[in-house]
Design a protein around this motif. Structure first.
Motif, PDB file in Angstrom:
ATOM      1  N   GLY A  63       0.793  -1.222   0.000  1.00  0.00           N
ATOM      2  CA  GLY A  63       0.000   0.000   0.000  1.00  0.00           C
ATOM      3  C   GLY A  63       0.821   1.266   0.000  1.00  0.00           C
ATOM      4  O   GLY A  63       0.269   2.363  -0.115  1.00  0.00           O
ATOM      5  N   GLY A  64       2.140   1.140   0.168  1.00  0.00           N
ATOM      6  CA  GLY A  64       2.991   2.316   0.144  1.00  0.00           C
ATOM      7  C   GLY A  64       2.959   3.139   1.417  1.00  0.00           C
ATOM      8  O   GLY A  64       3.488   4.255   1.441  1.00  0.00           O
ATOM      9  N   GLY A  65       2.349   2.617   2.458  1.00  0.00           N
ATOM     10  CA  GLY A  65       2.288   3.345   3.726  1.00  0.00           C
ATOM     11  C   GLY A  65       3.429   2.939   4.643  1.00  0.00           C
ATOM     12  O   GLY A  65       4.524   2.602   4.187  1.00  0.00           O
ATOM     13  N   GLY A  66       3.165   2.967   5.935  1.00  0.00           N
ATOM     14  CA  GLY A  66       4.206   2.639   6.901  1.00  0.00           C
ATOM     15  C   GLY A  66       3.626   1.898   8.087  1.00  0.00           C
ATOM     16  O   GLY A  66       2.501   1.385   8.049  1.00  0.00           O
ATOM     17  N   ILE A  67       4.421   1.863   9.147  1.00  0.00           N
ATOM     18  CA  ILE A  67       3.982   1.186  10.374  1.00  0.00           C
ATOM     19  C   ILE A  67       2.800   1.923  11.003  1.00  0.00           C
ATOM     20  O   ILE A  67       1.968   1.310  11.680  1.00  0.00           O
ATOM     21  CB  ILE A  67       5.164   1.070  11.362  1.00  0.00           C
ATOM     22  N   ALA A  68       2.689   3.217  10.762  1.00  0.00           N
ATOM     23  CA  ALA A  68       1.528   3.961  11.274  1.00  0.00           C
ATOM     24  C   ALA A  68       0.234   3.364  10.751  1.00  0.00           C
ATOM     25  O   ALA A  68      -0.737   3.163  11.508  1.00  0.00           O
ATOM     26  CB  ALA A  68       1.633   5.437  10.882  1.00  0.00           C
ATOM     27  N   GLU A  69       0.211   3.046   9.456  1.00  0.00           N
ATOM     28  CA  GLU A  69      -0.993   2.462   8.859  1.00  0.00           C
ATOM     29  C   GLU A  69      -1.207   1.025   9.314  1.00  0.00           C
ATOM     30  O   GLU A  69      -2.330   0.624   9.641  1.00  0.00           O
ATOM     31  CB  GLU A  69      -0.900   2.517   7.331  1.00  0.00           C
ATOM     32  N   LEU A  70      -0.134   0.245   9.369  1.00  0.00           N
ATOM     33  CA  LEU A  70      -0.282  -1.155   9.760  1.00  0.00           C
ATOM     34  C   LEU A  70      -0.727  -1.280  11.218  1.00  0.00           C
ATOM     35  O   LEU A  70      -1.497  -2.180  11.568  1.00  0.00           O
ATOM     36  CB  LEU A  70       1.035  -1.907   9.543  1.00  0.00           C
ATOM     37  N   SER A  71      -0.262  -0.384  12.072  1.00  0.00           N
ATOM     38  CA  SER A  71      -0.675  -0.425  13.478  1.00  0.00           C
ATOM     39  C   SER A  71      -2.164  -0.120  13.627  1.00  0.00           C
ATOM     40  O   SER A  71      -2.831  -0.670  14.514  1.00  0.00           O
ATOM     41  CB  SER A  71       0.160   0.555  14.318  1.00  0.00           C
ATOM     42  N   ILE A  72      -2.693   0.723  12.752  1.00  0.00           N
ATOM     43  CA  ILE A  72      -4.136   0.992  12.756  1.00  0.00           C
ATOM     44  C   ILE A  72      -4.903  -0.276  12.425  1.00  0.00           C
ATOM     45  O   ILE A  72      -5.919  -0.596  13.050  1.00  0.00           O
ATOM     46  CB  ILE A  72      -4.481   2.118  11.759  1.00  0.00           C
ATOM     47  N   VAL A  73      -4.420  -1.019  11.426  1.00  0.00           N
ATOM     48  CA  VAL A  73      -5.080  -2.267  11.023  1.00  0.00           C
ATOM     49  C   VAL A  73      -5.162  -3.235  12.194  1.00  0.00           C
ATOM     50  O   VAL A  73      -6.231  -3.774  12.512  1.00  0.00           O
ATOM     51  CB  VAL A  73      -4.345  -2.915   9.833  1.00  0.00           C
ATOM     52  N   LEU A  74      -4.040  -3.458  12.869  1.00  0.00           N
ATOM     53  CA  LEU A  74      -4.029  -4.420  13.973  1.00  0.00           C
ATOM     54  C   LEU A  74      -4.852  -3.923  15.154  1.00  0.00           C
ATOM     55  O   LEU A  74      -5.586  -4.698  15.782  1.00  0.00           O
ATOM     56  CB  LEU A  74      -2.595  -4.704  14.415  1.00  0.00           C
ATOM     57  N   GLU A  75      -4.747  -2.634  15.468  1.00  0.00           N
ATOM     58  CA  GLU A  75      -5.512  -2.099  16.603  1.00  0.00           C
ATOM     59  C   GLU A  75      -7.009  -2.268  16.383  1.00  0.00           C
ATOM     60  O   GLU A  75      -7.745  -2.699  17.284  1.00  0.00           O
ATOM     61  CB  GLU A  75      -5.189  -0.618  16.815  1.00  0.00           C
ATOM     62  N   GLU A  76      -7.485  -1.936  15.179  1.00  0.00           N
ATOM     63  CA  GLU A  76      -8.930  -2.001  14.927  1.00  0.00           C
ATOM     64  C   GLU A  76      -9.443  -3.429  14.856  1.00  0.00           C
ATOM     65  O   GLU A  76     -10.553  -3.718  15.304  1.00  0.00           O
ATOM     66  CB  GLU A  76      -9.277  -1.233  13.652  1.00  0.00           C
ATOM     67  N   LEU A  77      -8.648  -4.343  14.290  1.00  0.00           N
ATOM     68  CA  LEU A  77      -9.055  -5.747  14.321  1.00  0.00           C
ATOM     69  C   LEU A  77      -9.134  -6.238  15.766  1.00  0.00           C
ATOM     70  O   LEU A  77     -10.053  -6.964  16.138  1.00  0.00           O
ATOM     71  CB  LEU A  77      -8.077  -6.606  13.517  1.00  0.00           C
ATOM     72  N   GLY A  78      -8.158  -5.832  16.588  1.00  0.00           N
ATOM     73  CA  GLY A  78      -8.174  -6.209  17.997  1.00  0.00           C
ATOM     74  C   GLY A  78      -9.350  -5.630  18.743  1.00  0.00           C
ATOM     75  O   GLY A  78      -9.973  -6.301  19.572  1.00  0.00           O
ATOM     76  N   ALA A  79      -9.675  -4.372  18.455  1.00  0.00           N
ATOM     77  CA  ALA A  79     -10.796  -3.725  19.129  1.00  0.00           C
ATOM     78  C   ALA A  79     -12.119  -4.391  18.768  1.00  0.00           C
ATOM     79  O   ALA A  79     -13.085  -4.325  19.531  1.00  0.00           O
ATOM     80  CB  ALA A  79     -10.841  -2.242  18.763  1.00  0.00           C
ATOM     81  N   ALA A  80     -12.161  -5.049  17.600  1.00  0.00           N
ATOM     82  CA  ALA A  80     -13.354  -5.779  17.184  1.00  0.00           C
ATOM     83  C   ALA A  80     -13.365  -7.205  17.739  1.00  0.00           C
ATOM     84  O   ALA A  80     -14.318  -7.952  17.521  1.00  0.00           O
ATOM     85  CB  ALA A  80     -13.442  -5.822  15.663  1.00  0.00           C
TER      86      ALA A  80
END
Length: 386
Positions: A63-80
């Motif tokens: 996706g061309g992003g960074g760890i900032a974006e990937l950390s959002i993915v993991l946090e939101e999956l965890g919050a769900a």
């Protein structure tokens, strides 16, 4: 949350991943654990949607992003309630290291598969006798013609049964000094001499833990990732994202537990009012929320510094974020269970298993005591204690 802290594209990513996580939820993860299988459906869909490789370069399918974006993915999956632990390992550690230090051939061979989820790589650093001390690693690689021969043991390696290869931290001898220096090798899980043994854990998780034995595993010259002389620089390029992603894992888990407790405290009435009206219930939940928000801010700082190329600044912030998130997660889970009372220990509400899971964020990938050692020595300038 203002766009100054989290831009609109990050907020949109957060909302989209939260919607995906909600479609699977805690029940899905509990079912995969009970059936002894992997969360392959969620992993595949997250990969198809581009979430697994959001941090990887676009030219290799990311996706061309960074760890900032990937950390959002993991946090939101965890919050769900449906976290994917291997996000910490495959794209965050292995994908980052290969992106930064791999050859063009290694990038082409691995990054597209890591990005879409069709391939998975585990990470092997911890050893039975080394613990958190990466300087005591004894897994050793020696030259045999053009090849490498890798021998050693690893322990508590996540997801090896799911992985196509393991990025192994070994050591090679410096020809000039004779001292051993750390190096990284891509080791296929079907290589001759590679043995894995599951560790019997009481941790209730879909991802299993393994002990590895490497008995003169023969590797081609191009199994080495990066410069043989780069040593710790390359290693910590993977360990800082690991700490940031562990923080995301912990914050997501804490948010999930807190949300369940808040819902219960709003509805549960013992006398005339919901129990959430009582400060003895409300205040600890408010404190847990504050702690999680503070930990998230430090995680965002660490991710920003890392993605900006400030490895030294990111090292300090990543350790602090991991520490803060681990503490906040344990407290949030404990308070959530306590809020539900006996119901907090029932399978129906799904919080009791988090008591054990929350401890992971305090213990792995580095203990909170080692982080305090790091901060006291590196940040405060106090004498080193070890």
């Amino acid at each position: 949350m203002t766009t100054l802290i989290e831009p609109e594209e990050h907020q949109a990513l957060r909302a989209a991943v939260a919607a995906l996580g909600k479609r699977y939820g805690r029940e899905y993860i509990a079912r995969t654990v009970a059936e002894g299988r992997h969360p392959t459906e969620l992993w595949a869909e997250a990969g198809k949607l581009g979430y697994l490789g959001v941090n990887l370069p676009e030219e290799y399918g990311g996706g061309g992003g960074g760890i900032a974006e990937l950390s959002i993915v993991l946090e939101e999956l965890g919050a769900a309630g449906s976290p994917l632990l291997m996000l910490v390992v495959s794209p965050a550690i292995c994908g980052t290291v290969i992106s930064r230090f791999g050859t063009e051939e290694q990038k082409r061979a691995w990054l597209p598969g890591l990005a879409d989820g069709s391939r998975l790589m585990a990470f092997g650093i911890t050893e039975p006798d080394a613990g958190s001390n990466s300087h005591r690693i004894t897994t050793t690689a020696r030259k045999d013609g053009a090849d490498w021969l890798l021998t050693g043991r690893k322990v508590f390696i996540s997801g090896v049964d799911m992985a196509d290869a393991v990025l192994i931290v070994g050591r090679t001898e410096d020809a000039r000094t004779g001292r051993l220096k750390p190096c990284l090798f891509i080791v296929p899980t079907d290589a001759e001499g590679f043995q894995k043994q599951p560790i019997d854990m009481e941790l209730n998780a879909a991802e299993k833990q393994f002990e590895l034995v490497l008995d003169d595993v023969r590797l081609p010259a191009d199994a080495l990732v990066g410069d043989e002389d780069a040593g710790l620089l390359q290693l910590f390029a993977g360990l800082n994202p690991e700490r940031i992603m562990t923080a995301a894992f912990a914050i997501g888990m804490g948010r999930y537990a807190l949300a369940r407790a808040i819902e219960y405290a709003r509805d549960r009435t013992v006398w005339k009012a919901p129990i959430g009206a009582h400060q003895a219930i409300a205040h600890p939940l408010a404190q847990a929320h504050i702690d999680l928000e503070l930990a998230r801010l430090m995680m965002q700082k660490a991710a920003h510094l890392y993605d900006a190329g400030d490895d030294i600044g990111a090292g300090e912030a990543a350790n602090m974020a991991k520490y803060a998130a681990g503490e906040a997660c344990v407290k949030a889970v404990d308070q959530a269970v306590h809020t539900l009372g006996g119901n907090g220990l029932t399978r129906e509400f799904g919080l009791a298993t988090l008591i054990t899971a929350a401890r992971v964020a305090r213990i792995a990938p580095v203990s909170r005591e080692m982080i305090l050692n790091y901060v006291s020595h590196q940040s405060l300038g106090l004498p080193k204690s070890y």
